[in-house]
Design a protein around this motif. Sequence first.
Motif, short mmCIF file in Angstrom:
data_model
loop_
_atom_site.label_atom_id
_atom_site.label_comp_id
_atom_site.label_asym_id
_atom_site.label_seq_id
_atom_site.Cartn_x
_atom_site.Cartn_y
_atom_site.Cartn_z
N UNK A 13 44.73 35.12 44.58
CA UNK A 13 43.29 34.90 44.03
C UNK A 13 43.12 33.82 42.94
N UNK A 14 44.03 33.94 41.96
CA UNK A 14 44.06 32.55 41.06
C UNK A 14 43.95 31.38 41.55
N UNK A 15 44.98 30.91 42.55
CA UNK A 15 45.01 29.65 42.91
C UNK A 15 43.88 29.22 43.98
N UNK A 16 43.40 30.19 44.78
CA UNK A 16 42.43 30.16 45.64
C UNK A 16 41.20 29.80 44.98
N UNK A 17 40.87 30.62 43.81
CA UNK A 17 39.67 30.54 43.17
C UNK A 17 39.59 29.01 42.22
N UNK A 280 43.85 41.31 40.06
CA UNK A 280 43.16 40.79 40.65
C UNK A 280 41.99 40.06 40.12
N UNK A 281 41.30 40.93 39.50
CA UNK A 281 40.23 40.42 38.86
C UNK A 281 40.33 39.38 37.57
N UNK A 282 41.31 39.37 36.72
CA UNK A 282 41.88 38.27 36.05
C UNK A 282 42.15 37.13 36.54
N UNK A 283 42.92 37.46 37.55
CA UNK A 283 43.62 36.15 38.40
C UNK A 283 42.15 35.47 38.83
N UNK A 284 41.36 35.92 39.48
CA UNK A 284 39.95 35.21 39.74
C UNK A 284 39.57 34.56 38.87
N UNK A 288 39.09 30.25 38.02
CA UNK A 288 37.87 29.62 37.78
C UNK A 288 37.86 28.78 36.48
N UNK A 289 38.32 29.67 35.28
CA UNK A 289 38.33 28.83 34.05
C UNK A 289 39.22 27.66 34.04
#
Length: 380
Positions: A13-17, A280-284, A288-289
């Motif tokens: 999720x972090x990388x994809x976002x 997941x939510x903080x990864x997304x 983004x940030x």
Amino acid sequence: MNAYDMAVIGTGPAGAMAAYTAAAANKRVLLIEKESLPRYKTCGGGLVFRGKSRLPFPIDSTIEKECREIEVYFEGSKRYFSARREEPIISMVMRDSFDSLLVTKAREKGAELLERCTLQGLTQEENGVLLQTSMGAFKATYVVAADGALSPTAKLAGWEESRKLIPALEYEVAVNPDDFERLSRTTRFDVDAVPYGYAWCFPKKKHLSLGVCSLKKQKINLKDYYQAYLKKLQINELLSTSAHGFQIPIAPRTTGFSNGRVFLAGDAAGFADPLTAEGISNALYSGELAAKALIESGESSAVAGQTYQALLEERLLPELKTSSLMAWIFYAQPSMRNLLIQKYGQRGCELLTDLFMGKKAFPDNLKQRLREKIPLLRFS
């Protein structure tokens, strides 16, 4: 040599976002993934509403089940608390399909994907980063390390370990139809089912995701607590079981989240929630940030690092600090917790649900408010 504005290591999720956000801003983005997509990823797979609601595209095709009710039990007590909302509190996903959808959306914006590609080394230069991979060399102005709890990229970039990593076991289990019907109506958490931790029961489309974790780094046999949890749930028959052990970083790195032109996001930075271990939510959000910081800062790595830190300090880092205090009370101070539960149990459950929903912000003056409620309260 191919050159990119941003190289992202890891397609969670972090990388994809991060890739999606940068590619949507017309940046040239390279996504590097060591495996082939879709690939299984160990994770409870619970995406809270506040994380889901931030996504700029629908994820309906990947949702296994939407849960509008949660139940919280406490070991050794007959009391439990529940909360219900009209919107789904937690959307259950399997990470193979969820992550693949995120990557697909990033690719639709123009990001390039390299699968079965391993990062072998990186060298920071004045105006970029040289990446040595199993598929050749690449140049990027910036690198976002989003390769999970182990994060080889962070090690290659010079970070030493400073996160708090906790042990967890997750089991994907198929049960008989009667048990599935009984246990798939709500999302369930059992606090103290593990010392300094909890167990969970997450319903998926056709199976259950059961897990146990300790939010204290300790020597512990989680398999024994998992077996005890099966008995608590009155599951006597398992049709199939797939077990996975993993670590969850529930405290952010103390040595910063950028080093030159390399930036950390998601578990690589240690951004999982300290109270729930949900990541997941903080990864997304952090992905983004990170991308926004790099987009806004041009080629100045110093400005990019300052911008990323400032963006994290607007919400994410203060929330983690408050959540860490809540976790200390919840797991390490059971007497204090039980006193608060006795007085404010249902209100606390509703508050926690509102935090999941993104309807309320984490309280930034929690210590002061607790001292007002309990004058003799002392914090470590």
